[in-house]
Design a protein around this motif. Sequence first.
Motif, mmCIF file in Angstrom:
data_model
loop_
_atom_site.group_PDB
_atom_site.id
_atom_site.type_symbol
_atom_site.label_atom_id
_atom_site.label_comp_id
_atom_site.label_asym_id
_atom_site.label_seq_id
_atom_site.Cartn_x
_atom_site.Cartn_y
_atom_site.Cartn_z
ATOM 1 N N LEU A 3 0.843 -1.181 0.000
ATOM 2 C CA LEU A 3 0.000 0.000 0.000
ATOM 3 C C LEU A 3 0.886 1.242 0.000
ATOM 4 O O LEU A 3 1.914 1.271 0.663
ATOM 5 C CB LEU A 3 -0.866 0.011 1.261
ATOM 6 N N GLN A 4 0.449 2.240 -0.746
ATOM 7 C CA GLN A 4 1.104 3.545 -0.686
ATOM 8 C C GLN A 4 0.017 4.603 -0.711
ATOM 9 O O GLN A 4 -0.906 4.527 -1.521
ATOM 10 C CB GLN A 4 2.052 3.750 -1.861
ATOM 11 N N SER A 5 0.116 5.571 0.183
ATOM 12 C CA SER A 5 -0.845 6.676 0.158
ATOM 13 C C SER A 5 -0.060 7.975 0.110
ATOM 14 O O SER A 5 0.871 8.185 0.887
ATOM 15 C CB SER A 5 -1.780 6.632 1.365
ATOM 16 N N HIS A 6 -0.463 8.813 -0.836
ATOM 17 C CA HIS A 6 0.259 10.060 -1.058
ATOM 18 C C HIS A 6 -0.642 11.018 -1.814
ATOM 19 O O HIS A 6 -1.324 10.617 -2.761
ATOM 20 C CB HIS A 6 1.521 9.760 -1.873
ATOM 21 N N ARG A 7 -0.690 12.273 -1.369
ATOM 22 C CA ARG A 7 -1.465 13.322 -2.039
ATOM 23 C C ARG A 7 -2.925 12.938 -2.278
ATOM 24 O O ARG A 7 -3.473 13.137 -3.361
ATOM 25 C CB ARG A 7 -0.810 13.730 -3.343
ATOM 26 N N GLY A 8 -3.529 12.333 -1.280
ATOM 27 C CA GLY A 8 -4.947 12.020 -1.357
ATOM 28 C C GLY A 8 -5.317 10.762 -2.118
ATOM 29 O O GLY A 8 -6.487 10.454 -2.262
ATOM 30 N N ALA A 9 -4.324 10.029 -2.601
ATOM 31 C CA ALA A 9 -4.611 8.786 -3.336
ATOM 32 C C ALA A 9 -4.047 7.596 -2.571
ATOM 33 O O ALA A 9 -3.020 7.696 -1.899
ATOM 34 C CB ALA A 9 -4.010 8.833 -4.727
ATOM 35 N N VAL A 25 -4.162 -9.272 3.623
ATOM 36 C CA VAL A 25 -3.628 -8.510 4.738
ATOM 37 C C VAL A 25 -4.761 -7.631 5.261
ATOM 38 O O VAL A 25 -5.617 -7.192 4.490
ATOM 39 C CB VAL A 25 -2.399 -7.663 4.318
ATOM 40 N N SER A 26 -4.775 -7.396 6.544
ATOM 41 C CA SER A 26 -5.796 -6.514 7.102
ATOM 42 C C SER A 26 -5.142 -5.551 8.079
ATOM 43 O O SER A 26 -4.091 -5.831 8.647
ATOM 44 C CB SER A 26 -6.909 -7.313 7.792
ATOM 45 N N GLY A 27 -5.783 -4.391 8.210
ATOM 46 C CA GLY A 27 -5.325 -3.421 9.178
ATOM 47 C C GLY A 27 -4.243 -2.471 8.704
ATOM 48 O O GLY A 27 -3.665 -1.760 9.522
ATOM 49 N N LEU A 28 -3.970 -2.431 7.395
ATOM 50 C CA LEU A 28 -3.019 -1.435 6.899
ATOM 51 C C LEU A 28 -3.620 -0.049 7.099
ATOM 52 O O LEU A 28 -4.837 0.118 7.062
ATOM 53 C CB LEU A 28 -2.727 -1.657 5.416
ATOM 54 N N ARG A 29 -2.776 0.957 7.287
ATOM 55 C CA ARG A 29 -3.266 2.315 7.504
ATOM 56 C C ARG A 29 -2.762 3.229 6.399
ATOM 57 O O ARG A 29 -1.564 3.286 6.130
ATOM 58 C CB ARG A 29 -2.782 2.874 8.846
ATOM 59 N N ALA A 30 -3.698 3.942 5.786
ATOM 60 C CA ALA A 30 -3.370 4.945 4.783
ATOM 61 C C ALA A 30 -3.448 6.316 5.438
ATOM 62 O O ALA A 30 -4.107 6.489 6.470
ATOM 63 C CB ALA A 30 -4.339 4.865 3.603
ATOM 64 N N ARG A 58 -15.319 11.817 3.658
ATOM 65 C CA ARG A 58 -14.139 12.170 2.881
ATOM 66 C C ARG A 58 -14.194 11.620 1.464
ATOM 67 O O ARG A 58 -14.712 10.532 1.246
ATOM 68 C CB ARG A 58 -12.889 11.650 3.544
ATOM 69 N N PRO A 59 -13.630 12.373 0.520
ATOM 70 C CA PRO A 59 -13.403 11.803 -0.801
ATOM 71 C C PRO A 59 -12.085 11.014 -0.758
ATOM 72 O O PRO A 59 -11.145 11.407 -0.067
ATOM 73 C CB PRO A 59 -13.269 13.029 -1.698
ATOM 74 N N VAL A 60 -12.047 9.890 -1.450
ATOM 75 C CA VAL A 60 -10.843 9.059 -1.506
ATOM 76 C C VAL A 60 -10.640 8.605 -2.947
ATOM 77 O O VAL A 60 -11.598 8.165 -3.592
ATOM 78 C CB VAL A 60 -10.977 7.815 -0.590
ATOM 79 N N ARG A 61 -9.425 8.721 -3.435
ATOM 80 C CA ARG A 61 -9.072 8.172 -4.749
ATOM 81 C C ARG A 61 -8.273 6.893 -4.511
ATOM 82 O O ARG A 61 -7.282 6.889 -3.784
ATOM 83 C CB ARG A 61 -8.252 9.150 -5.571
ATOM 84 N N VAL A 62 -8.720 5.792 -5.124
ATOM 85 C CA VAL A 62 -8.065 4.503 -5.007
ATOM 86 C C VAL A 62 -7.554 4.115 -6.383
ATOM 87 O O VAL A 62 -8.267 4.259 -7.383
ATOM 88 C CB VAL A 62 -9.044 3.428 -4.472
ATOM 89 N N ARG A 63 -6.318 3.606 -6.429
ATOM 90 C CA ARG A 63 -5.720 3.221 -7.713
ATOM 91 C C ARG A 63 -5.145 1.811 -7.637
ATOM 92 O O ARG A 63 -4.648 1.389 -6.597
ATOM 93 C CB ARG A 63 -4.605 4.192 -8.097
ATOM 94 N N PHE A 64 -5.235 1.102 -8.767
ATOM 95 C CA PHE A 64 -4.615 -0.214 -8.910
ATOM 96 C C PHE A 64 -4.285 -0.423 -10.380
ATOM 97 O O PHE A 64 -5.185 -0.396 -11.229
ATOM 98 C CB PHE A 64 -5.547 -1.328 -8.409
ATOM 99 N N ARG A 65 -3.011 -0.567 -10.677
ATOM 100 C CA ARG A 65 -2.528 -0.878 -12.027
ATOM 101 C C ARG A 65 -3.186 -0.062 -13.142
ATOM 102 O O ARG A 65 -3.750 -0.628 -14.080
ATOM 103 C CB ARG A 65 -2.678 -2.348 -12.308
#
Length: 108
Positions: A3-9, A25-30, A58-65
């Motif tokens: 997981l990587q979280s940066h600049r709202g994504a 995996v569970s419990g990762l924190r963004a 909150r608005p959240v942007r999620v990205r994958f590949r």
Amino acid sequence: MLLQSHRGAIDLLPALPEAWSEGSVSGLRARGGVAVDLEWADGDLTSATLTDLSGADRPVRVRFRGSSADLDLPAHGRLRLDGHLHATDEAPGGADEGVLVHSEERTT
């Protein structure tokens, strides 16, 4: 890297090691107070659950590949996504579901 979280994504499985072709995996924190649970098979995302821990809508942007989805995650709510970042009807734990605002899938 799971997981990587940066600049709202939030980037899901941005650098999954080849040796970890299947797993969860569970419990990762963004950043911003979002908990993330992930499941994957054959190196591809099969599901993700986002849970707000901050107590604020909150608005959240999620990205994958190369695909991305802009979501509205309610305060203390949960949002379950499939491997294509589409919101599913199932929100584990009984919390309020979030709302999919926009989804963009790139094909290359």
